[in-house]
Write a protein that holds these residues in place. Structure first.
Motif, PDB file in Angstrom:
ATOM      1  N   UNK A  94       0.853  -1.180   0.000  1.00  0.00           N
ATOM      2  CA  UNK A  94       0.000   0.000   0.000  1.00  0.00           C
ATOM      3  C   UNK A  94       0.893   1.236   0.000  1.00  0.00           C
ATOM      4  N   UNK A  95       0.568   2.155  -0.874  1.00  0.00           N
ATOM      5  CA  UNK A  95       1.407   3.344  -0.980  1.00  0.00           C
ATOM      6  C   UNK A  95       0.681   4.571  -0.422  1.00  0.00           C
ATOM      7  N   UNK A  96       1.474   5.552  -0.107  1.00  0.00           N
ATOM      8  CA  UNK A  96       0.930   6.804   0.408  1.00  0.00           C
ATOM      9  C   UNK A  96       0.113   7.508  -0.670  1.00  0.00           C
ATOM     10  N   UNK A  97       0.502   7.338  -1.927  1.00  0.00           N
ATOM     11  CA  UNK A  97      -0.225   7.987  -3.030  1.00  0.00           C
ATOM     12  C   UNK A  97      -1.679   7.537  -3.073  1.00  0.00           C
ATOM     13  N   UNK A  98      -1.933   6.263  -2.785  1.00  0.00           N
ATOM     14  CA  UNK A  98      -3.319   5.772  -2.760  1.00  0.00           C
ATOM     15  C   UNK A  98      -4.114   6.413  -1.620  1.00  0.00           C
ATOM     16  N   UNK A  99      -3.459   6.567  -0.489  1.00  0.00           N
ATOM     17  CA  UNK A  99      -4.117   7.210   0.655  1.00  0.00           C
ATOM     18  C   UNK A  99      -4.412   8.668   0.319  1.00  0.00           C
ATOM     19  N   UNK A 100      -3.465   9.343  -0.314  1.00  0.00           N
ATOM     20  CA  UNK A 100      -3.655  10.738  -0.715  1.00  0.00           C
ATOM     21  C   UNK A 100      -4.830  10.855  -1.673  1.00  0.00           C
ATOM     22  N   UNK A 101      -4.901   9.945  -2.647  1.00  0.00           N
ATOM     23  CA  UNK A 101      -6.000   9.974  -3.625  1.00  0.00           C
ATOM     24  C   UNK A 101      -7.353   9.797  -2.935  1.00  0.00           C
ATOM     25  N   UNK A 102      -7.411   8.894  -1.976  1.00  0.00           N
ATOM     26  CA  UNK A 102      -8.659   8.679  -1.239  1.00  0.00           C
ATOM     27  C   UNK A 102      -9.017   9.907  -0.412  1.00  0.00           C
ATOM     28  N   UNK A 103      -8.026  10.511   0.216  1.00  0.00           N
ATOM     29  CA  UNK A 103      -8.281  11.730   1.003  1.00  0.00           C
ATOM     30  C   UNK A 103      -8.747  12.871   0.106  1.00  0.00           C
ATOM     31  N   UNK A 104      -8.212  12.956  -1.092  1.00  0.00           N
ATOM     32  CA  UNK A 104      -8.663  13.996  -2.030  1.00  0.00           C
ATOM     33  C   UNK A 104     -10.112  13.771  -2.445  1.00  0.00           C
ATOM     34  N   UNK A 105     -10.496  12.502  -2.621  1.00  0.00           N
ATOM     35  CA  UNK A 105     -11.906  12.196  -2.909  1.00  0.00           C
ATOM     36  C   UNK A 105     -12.788  12.581  -1.732  1.00  0.00           C
ATOM     37  N   UNK A 106     -12.312  12.287  -0.515  1.00  0.00           N
ATOM     38  CA  UNK A 106     -13.058  12.685   0.686  1.00  0.00           C
ATOM     39  C   UNK A 106     -13.185  14.199   0.774  1.00  0.00           C
ATOM     40  N   UNK A 107     -12.110  14.889   0.429  1.00  0.00           N
ATOM     41  CA  UNK A 107     -12.128  16.355   0.439  1.00  0.00           C
ATOM     42  C   UNK A 107     -13.187  16.875  -0.535  1.00  0.00           C
ATOM     43  N   UNK A 108     -13.227  16.303  -1.718  1.00  0.00           N
ATOM     44  CA  UNK A 108     -14.206  16.715  -2.727  1.00  0.00           C
ATOM     45  C   UNK A 108     -15.634  16.475  -2.234  1.00  0.00           C
ATOM     46  N   UNK A 109     -15.870  15.331  -1.623  1.00  0.00           N
ATOM     47  CA  UNK A 109     -17.211  15.016  -1.121  1.00  0.00           C
ATOM     48  C   UNK A 109     -17.599  15.950   0.025  1.00  0.00           C
ATOM     49  N   UNK A 110     -16.652  16.270   0.891  1.00  0.00           N
ATOM     50  CA  UNK A 110     -16.951  17.172   2.000  1.00  0.00           C
ATOM     51  C   UNK A 110     -17.168  18.606   1.520  1.00  0.00           C
ATOM     52  N   UNK A 111     -16.481  19.009   0.442  1.00  0.00           N
ATOM     53  CA  UNK A 111     -16.747  20.332  -0.138  1.00  0.00           C
ATOM     54  C   UNK A 111     -18.186  20.395  -0.632  1.00  0.00           C
ATOM     55  N   UNK A 112     -18.614  19.316  -1.240  1.00  0.00           N
ATOM     56  CA  UNK A 112     -19.993  19.231  -1.713  1.00  0.00           C
ATOM     57  C   UNK A 112     -20.973  19.315  -0.539  1.00  0.00           C
ATOM     58  N   UNK A 113     -20.660  18.631   0.549  1.00  0.00           N
ATOM     59  CA  UNK A 113     -21.509  18.713   1.749  1.00  0.00           C
ATOM     60  C   UNK A 113     -21.556  20.130   2.303  1.00  0.00           C
ATOM     61  N   UNK A 114     -20.423  20.830   2.251  1.00  0.00           N
ATOM     62  CA  UNK A 114     -20.392  22.220   2.720  1.00  0.00           C
ATOM     63  C   UNK A 114     -21.290  23.096   1.852  1.00  0.00           C
TER      64      UNK A 114
END
Length: 167
Positions: A1-21
């Motif tokens: 498991x790489x950090x890049x995959x975690x970063x990509x998932x966090x960026x997706x979470x960020x996008x979804x939370x922006x939408x919630x905001x």
């Protein structure tokens, strides 16, 4: 498991939370306008976003756990991105992870504040509704004669519920 995959998932979470905001900001306006239909639509959209966020969060948790296991770090009940940052050596991907984590934390704080505001606005609206209902509801007034016994006839009218009265 790489950090890049975690970063990509966090960026997706960020996008979804922006939408919630954005939904939370729209809810504020609909609460001000007392537009219940649009408010209900927003809530339905929020629920689908929350379901997607839960899936992404489970993926993030799995990725973090897998990464820490691969590094040979003892796991706790609540592993976090901070644990990954601590375990990883300073690299570009670690810097990206720190950056997206900071943005997500700030975004979550804004979302929490907006949701708190919406909750207070709805609570105040409910208080106003209850106050209005109390003012139009017939008040029970007990009438007593000189001996302290209730006068007959008036008690029957006062016991009727609010639903029995028609405006």
């Amino acid at each position: 498991m790489s950090i890049a995959n975690i970063v990509a998932t966090l960026e997706k979470l960020e996008k979804m939370h922006k939408s919630l905001l954005e939904f939370a900001n729209a809810k504020t306006e609909f609460i001000k306008q007392n537009d219940m239909e649009k408010l209900n639509e927003i809530i339905k959209n929020e629920q689908s976003h929350i379901a997607a966020i839960n899936i992404l969060e489970q993926q993030r948790q799995t990725m973090v756990t897998d990464y820490l296991r691969a590094k040979g770090i003892a796991l706790t009940d609540s592993t976090s991105v901070a644990d990954v940052i601590e375990a990883a050596k300073s690299t570009e991907s670690t810097e990206a992870l720190v950056g997206v984590r900071k943005r997500l934390v700030v975004l979550l704080e804004k979302l929490k504040m907006q949701n708190d505001l919406n909750q207070k606005m709805v609570f105040n609206s409910l208080q106003i509704i209850n106050l209005t209902l109390d003012s139009i509801r017939p008040q029970r007034q007990e009438q007593f004669n000189y001996s302290g016994a209730e006068v007959r006839g008036n008690a029957e009218v006062m016991k009727r519920s609010f639903n029995e009265f028609k405006a």
